[in-house]
Each structure stands twice: as C-alpha cells, then as structure tokens.
Design a protein around this motif. Structure first.
Motif, mmCIF file in Angstrom:
data_model
loop_
_atom_site.group_PDB
_atom_site.id
_atom_site.type_symbol
_atom_site.label_atom_id
_atom_site.label_comp_id
_atom_site.label_asym_id
_atom_site.label_seq_id
_atom_site.Cartn_x
_atom_site.Cartn_y
_atom_site.Cartn_z
ATOM 1 N N ALA A 1 54.001 -18.303 -32.876
ATOM 2 C CA ALA A 1 53.917 -16.863 -33.126
ATOM 3 C C ALA A 1 54.949 -16.145 -32.275
ATOM 4 C CB ALA A 1 52.518 -16.345 -32.812
ATOM 5 N N ALA A 2 55.988 -15.667 -32.906
ATOM 6 C CA ALA A 2 57.045 -14.984 -32.171
ATOM 7 C C ALA A 2 57.600 -13.854 -33.042
ATOM 8 C CB ALA A 2 58.153 -15.974 -31.797
ATOM 9 N N PRO A 3 57.987 -12.732 -32.450
ATOM 10 C CA PRO A 3 57.900 -12.430 -31.018
ATOM 11 C C PRO A 3 56.465 -12.127 -30.601
ATOM 12 C CG PRO A 3 58.632 -10.503 -32.217
ATOM 13 C CD PRO A 3 58.563 -11.621 -33.225
ATOM 14 N N ALA A 4 56.201 -12.169 -29.325
ATOM 15 C CA ALA A 4 54.841 -11.963 -28.828
ATOM 16 C C ALA A 4 54.518 -10.468 -28.806
ATOM 17 C CB ALA A 4 54.702 -12.561 -27.441
ATOM 18 N N THR A 5 53.651 -10.028 -29.722
ATOM 19 C CA THR A 5 53.145 -8.660 -29.739
ATOM 20 C C THR A 5 51.626 -8.742 -29.703
ATOM 21 O OG1 THR A 5 52.910 -8.497 -32.140
ATOM 22 C CG2 THR A 5 55.089 -7.977 -31.208
ATOM 23 N N PRO A 6 50.942 -7.665 -29.328
ATOM 24 C CA PRO A 6 49.475 -7.713 -29.325
ATOM 25 C C PRO A 6 48.890 -8.078 -30.692
ATOM 26 C CG PRO A 6 50.232 -5.821 -28.080
ATOM 27 C CD PRO A 6 51.451 -6.407 -28.727
ATOM 28 N N VAL A 7 49.504 -7.597 -31.774
ATOM 29 C CA VAL A 7 48.989 -7.899 -33.103
ATOM 30 C C VAL A 7 49.185 -9.377 -33.427
ATOM 31 C CG1 VAL A 7 49.225 -7.407 -35.567
ATOM 32 C CG2 VAL A 7 49.342 -5.546 -33.905
ATOM 33 N N LEU A 8 50.367 -9.909 -33.127
ATOM 34 C CA LEU A 8 50.598 -11.330 -33.398
ATOM 35 C C LEU A 8 49.744 -12.206 -32.487
ATOM 36 C CD1 LEU A 8 54.397 -11.706 -34.172
ATOM 37 C CD2 LEU A 8 52.462 -11.625 -35.728
ATOM 38 N N ALA A 9 49.485 -11.748 -31.267
ATOM 39 C CA ALA A 9 48.592 -12.497 -30.386
ATOM 40 C C ALA A 9 47.190 -12.557 -30.978
ATOM 41 C CB ALA A 9 48.569 -11.858 -29.002
ATOM 42 N N ALA A 10 46.741 -11.452 -31.574
ATOM 43 C CA ALA A 10 45.427 -11.449 -32.223
ATOM 44 C C ALA A 10 45.411 -12.392 -33.422
ATOM 45 C CB ALA A 10 45.064 -10.033 -32.662
ATOM 46 N N ALA A 11 46.508 -12.396 -34.193
ATOM 47 C CA ALA A 11 46.589 -13.290 -35.352
ATOM 48 C C ALA A 11 46.573 -14.744 -34.913
ATOM 49 C CB ALA A 11 47.847 -12.971 -36.150
#
Length: 688
Positions: free
Chosen positions: A37-47
C-alpha cells in the motif's frame, strides 16, 4: 493443554454470535501474504488494515496503488471514468510480479475497492478471476442520525445513541471506528450526527469539539460529518433579535459560525436543515422563502466547499385540504432559485415514510433544482425493530418509479443527477443504529442499513441481488441456506403492508409513538394528526379522494400519471385508496369488492408471517443458536402483532360498513372496544 482448550472453546459451534460483526464476518484464518500500500496515507492505511483483517488464507499478494503510480503506466488501465471514488480490481502483473491490484484515482477509490474485493471473496467468488469496476452514481451517500444530545434516539429502536456526547471528545469508543468501517464497506460517505429537530447548542464550541473528534475517527474511512442546524441559533446563541435570513447581521453570524466549525473540522460537510416543519423555526416566520433561508446558509459554507441539505418536509397546518400537497406547493415555485451548493432533501413519499405510498410528486417536477431523496431505514411505521421487514424492495420500488415528466426518467435518475446533469446529488437514510450489541436491534434490520448503502452507490441494483450478497456475508454462502433465507426477506415488506395498510391505506397507526393500529383516532387538535383524516372511511366507502373531485393532488404529478391516477380502473391496486374514495362494494380487477379485497390482504399478511416463521424454524440446524433464537423470538412477536393489526383494523372497518366477513375469514379475537382501550405510553423511539 490450557491454550489448546481455550482455542477449542473459541471455535466451538456453541460460542456466542451476537451480530456485532454485521456483514463483515471475516474468516477465522486470514492471509499472511504481502499487502503493498503506497503511498502511505491514513485512508490507505485503513484499507490495508482491512485487508489484513479480512483476506482469507492463500489469497496471495494484494497491491493498493493509485492510478497515477508509475508502476501501473504500462498496464494502460481504464481508470479515467472512475471519478473520485470509483475503483478497479483485477489480477495484474506489476514489475514482474503477479498481484491482485486495487486501484482508483484517489485513496478513497482504493478504500472502496478494498471492500469490494472482500465482498467478492465473502460471497464465494475466486480471487484468481476477480475483475471489478464501479463508481458511485450518487455523490452524497449519507446517514441521518436522529440522535439527541441526551442519548435518546428519536424513532430509534436499537437502544440509545451510539454517540456518547457526555464523554466526547476525550473518550473515543473503539466502536466509532467499527461504525466507520461498516459504512465504508457499503459506500456511505457522510454522517449527520444530530437530530433534524436540532438543539442550538449543537453549534456551540463544546459540541463542535465533540463533532471534530468523531470527524477525526471517520476521516480515514472517507466519511465526512454534517450537523443539523437550528434555524433560530442566531437568536439562541448569538443574542440577535431575529433569524431573518435577509438580515445582514444574521448572515454574518452564520458566516462566523461556519468559519469556527471549519477551523475545527476542515472537511466539514455542511448543514442539514429542518425549517418551518412540525414547529421548527424557519425563514417563513419572517415572510422569507425556503430559498432565502437555504441560500443564506449556503453562502456561509461555500468558501469552505460546504453544502446545505434543505429538507422539503414542510409539515405544517397550512393546507387543511390535503397534507400530501404541502411540499410541492411550497417548493415548486422555487425551482431554479436555490444556490448551486444547496440540495433539497425530499422524502420518498408525500406523507411520512409509510409502508407504501406513491413517490413524492416533487421528483421530476423541479428539474432546475437538485433533489436528494430521504428514506427511513429505521422502521417507524414498519414494526419498529421487532418485525422482519426487508426494505430493499421499498427503496427499489421508489427509485425505479417513472416520474412521467420526461421519457425514461425515473426517481433514481433524478436522485443521481443523471436526469438533469446536476453537479450535486444525494441519498439520505434515517439511521436505524443504536448502542445495541447488534447495532440495529436484530440481524435482519442490519440488512436495511446494508441495502441503503448499496443502493445509494448504485440505484440500479436489484434488491434481491443485494439480499443475496448480504445473506452470504452474514450467514454463510451455503447455497441451500441462502436460497432459503432470501424468500423470507423478499416477501417481508409486502406482508407488513398487507396487515397494516393494504390497497394504499396509510397513516393508520396509533398516534404519538406510532406503535400498533389506531385507525379510529379522531380527537386530536389538528385534522392531519388523526388517522381518520387519511382513510376517510364511513358507512358508504373508504379512501382519500385525491382526484379533481377531491383534493386534486393528482395534478401534482406529470399529466400521464395524473390521468392514470384519476381513474380507479387504471390506478395500481397497491395505491388505489391513496387516490380514491370508493364504495365498499366497488368491484376490482381481482373480481373481489373493495371490502373483500381488503380482508383478503389482511389475511394474506398474517399468513405470510406464519410462513416466514415456518421457513425460519427449518433453518435452526444451519444457523448459530444465538441469532437463530433471537430471530425466531421476534418472528413470534411479529405474528402476534400482525394478527393484532388485522383484527383491530377489521373490527373498526366492520363498525363502519356493517358488512360481514367473507366466508372463511376468521372474526377478530376481541371486540373493537378492547382494541381501543390498549395504551402504550412507554413505547420506544417516541420523543417526549
């Protein structure tokens, strides 16, 4: 040995299943494969966290990458049409490695793609052949919480409010995150935190801080928060002498208040407003129009990208002839006069979330104004949390209805903005969520929350297909089990219509709490508070004449529909007595008289619930004991209350028409006086 025993106990068939996990009942053994999962954003971290929680073992590597990632360039993926929230999920080879790719133009698209992938797998499909692509048809997909600041939920039947306003902003219940996860899984992207019957203190700094804490929790799941605004707040909080939207001081107060909110919540969605309805203050108190009020608020939030959702539920004692005509009469002349960041929120029907009523005539009638449909997920008129009533067919029925205004135009196409190409579109659902462990009072009430979200994403979906995917995720994908549950759900809403208000009858419930039948009520102060106002039953006949010989409400519909609704022979039987007052002996297309058809449908509703009980009983070996038993118990309550509705209603109609029951139809269990004497002052969900 102790560890082994504990593991066995957790896995035992008898372990409790309390419904907390909703439709996200992920496998016990999850994947250990790589998630890129990149780039690391809060939304992608949740996904990514959701994938780690929900991917089954053996799923293989999954790559979460935005469409602009250079690694995807050579794939030439068709992502241009996905918009801001759409997704594409497919097998791909990226940098020489075979992966399941989840992509989209924004991290929110990737979040929704993640949940689509998990739904795909949970419904028995293979990851090796995954190929998913979708983008939402509706931009604003919002839950309206009728939650009061004291924790009471108006028309809530699943406990108290999920929001612990007293402990916020410091105490952040982990359940808030699970709420956000559940909403994101079905595409909901907004939450109105407080009741439309708003208190002004919701806009004070203390409560803005509480809303900001919730916004911080929801943000990684693509969910914006909104607040219901009390129109008189400048008087109650600002010390002004007026709330007239044309007064510069009032407009300045709202601008300052909006600036204050956006400092605390930079992505605040905007305001929902109930004005000049049921005693709520509004612009008409000052001789101003709804457009004046909405546009003043819209100007306050526009610099921040906010919107105003202005409700068209203008229920006031302004048209003694027919309450159903009020919203059209007030909003039709205002078409094209609202600011471009205002959307008018219209209930699905012209009265009030009845088990069945014709679609609201405003849909198709004001093409220059974006309209946001409002459904009620909580079952105020469909048996509270006790009755099994899958509302997917109700939502689908309304969205698929032809407006008649333009060729091929449906309510759904108006709501999505496709009909008139508006830049803003929306669907709102009055939430059925409380602090009950299973969120909504029963397993099957969860299906209504789920169906709303799925149809808000795509109004063209089939309610039956939605039921299937919900059952597969909630109870398991065994085809025999799924095929047994779906018929129970499919006929459940029609059963409630049959035993509470067949042939287009509506608003027959007891007043105030709206629990149980009360078609005889006639002594309330305002005419439109009384059920007798809506059914017009007498010795000769029954039904509300809305043709030109009566209130002429049919004239609010497009001419083609108005002509059909004006003729009882062309009016659908499901809406017949909504539009016509007919003699009890009027002969219908079924060959039965109005009286015979009414009795037949009351009997059919009771019989359908009995059949639902039998079908559910047969599933006991296939479903965990806890959820099976709770549903069985609630079905027994529904069977008893369906018979109560049927018997009380027939006893009353017979007191008017003096007609015998058709052969084979059982008499009411008690006399009319017995039913009239029943009282339920402590029914839940009733604002005091």
């Amino acid at each position: 040995m102790l560890v082994a025993t504990a593991i066995a106990a957790c896995a035992a068939p008898g372990s409790a299943e309390d419904g907390y996990r909703l439709w996200m009942r992920y496998p016990a053994v999850t994947a250990t494969s790589e998630i890129d999962a990149a780039p690391a954003t809060p939304v992608l971290a949740a996904a990514a966290a959701e994938l780690r929680r929900g991917l089954p073992a053996g799923a293989g590597p999954v790559m979460l990458a935005p469409a602009g990632d250079p690694r995807l360039a050579e794939l030439r993926l068709p992502t241009a049409q996905l918009g801001d929230e759409g997704y594409l999920v497919r097998r791909a080879t990226v940098a020489g490695r075979s992966v399941t790719l989840v992509t989209g133009n924004t991290d929110r698209g990737l979040l929704y793609g993640t949940f689509a992938l998990l739904r795909h797998l949970a419904t028995g499909a293979s990851i090796e052949r995954v190929s998913l692509s979708s983008s939402p048809a509706v931009k604003l997909r919002i839950l309206d919480h009728w939650d009061n600041l004291d924790g009471v939920v108006e028309r809530g039947y699943a406990g108290r409010s999920l929001w612990d306003w007293w402990s916020l902003p410091e105490l952040k219940d982990p359940r808030y995150t699970d709420y956000a996860r559940a909403n994101a899984s079905i595409g909901i992207n907004g939450t109105v935190l407080n009741n439309v019957n708003a208190k002004a203190i919701s806009l004070t700094p203390r409560y803005i801080a509480k809303a900001a804490a919730l916004a911080d929790i929801f943000r990684p799941y693509g969910i914006k928060v909104y607040l219901s605004a009390r129109f008189s707040a400048p008087i109650e909080l600002g010390g002004l002498k007026t709330a007239d939207p044309r007064d510069p001081a009032v407009a300045a107060w709202w601008r300052a208040k909006s600036d204050e909110i956006y400092r605390a919540i930079p992505d605040f969605g905007g305001f929902l407003v109930k004005a000049n309805s049921e005693g709520q203050p509004g612009p008409r108190d000052y001789g101003a129009s709804h457009a004046d009020g909405a546009n003043m608020l819209a100007a306050a939030v526009k610099p921040h990208g906010g919107i105003v959702m202005w409700r068209a539920f203008v229920y006031a004692d302004t048209d003694p002839q027919d309450r159903a005509k009020q919203a059209y009469a007030e909003f039709k002349p205002l078409d094209g006069k609202f600011a471009d960041n205002v959307i008018v929120q219209v209930k699905n029907g012209a009265i009030d979330f009845q088990p069945r009523e014709p679609f609201h005539p405003l849909f198709g009638a004001i093409p220059k104004t974006p309209l946001m449909i409002e459904f009620q997920i909580t079952k105020e008129y469909l048996g509270f949390a006790s009755h099994l009533a899958y509302l997917g067919p109700l939502f689908e029925e309304v969205l698929d209805a032809q407006t008649g205004a333009r060729r091929g135009e449906t309510v759904g196409s108006v709501v999505s903005g496709a009909a008139e190409h508006h830049g803003i579109s929306g669907m709102a659902g009055v939430a059925n969520i409380g602090d009950d462990r299973d969120w909504s009072g029963s397993s099957f009430n969860q299906a209504n929350w789920y169906a709303f979200g799925r149809l808000a994403w795509d109004p063209a979906l089939s309610s039956r297909d939605i039921a299937r995917e919900w059952v597969e995720q909630t109870f398991g994908s065994d085809p025999a089990l799924v095929d047994a549950i779906i018929p129970i759900m499919a006929g459940s809403r029609e059963a409630v219509v049959d035993y509470t208000g067949p042939l287009g009858l509506a608003h027959l419930m007891a007043t105030g709490h709206h629990y149980g039948p009360g078609p005889w009520v006639s002594d309330l102060a305002r005419p439109e508070w009384n059920p007798v106002y809506y059914h017009r039953g007498d010795h000769e006949g029954i039904g509300f004449d809305r043709t030109k010989t009566g209130s002429n409400a049919v004239a609010q519909y497009a001419p083609r529909l108005a002509r059909a609704y004006s003729d009882p022979a062309k009016t659908p039987l499901t809406e017949l007595l909504w539009f016509h007052h007919l003699r009890w002996d009027y002969r219908l297309s079924t060959g039965r008289t109005v009286w015979e058809e009414l009795v037949q449908r009351y009997d059919r509703g009771v019989a359908t619930v009995a059949d639902m009980q039998r079908r559910w009983a047969a599933l006991e070996p296939r479903i965990d004991a806890e959820r099976w038993q709770k549903t069985a118990t609630l079905l027994a309550v529904q069977a008893r209350e369906a018979r109560w509705w049927r018997d009380a209603s027939l006893a009353y109609w017979m007191s008017l028409n003096q007609l015998p029951l058709p052969p084979g139809s059982a008499p009411p269990e008690h006399d009319l006086a017995w039913y009239k004497a029943l009282s339920f002052p402590d029914a839940p969900g009733n604002p005091q």
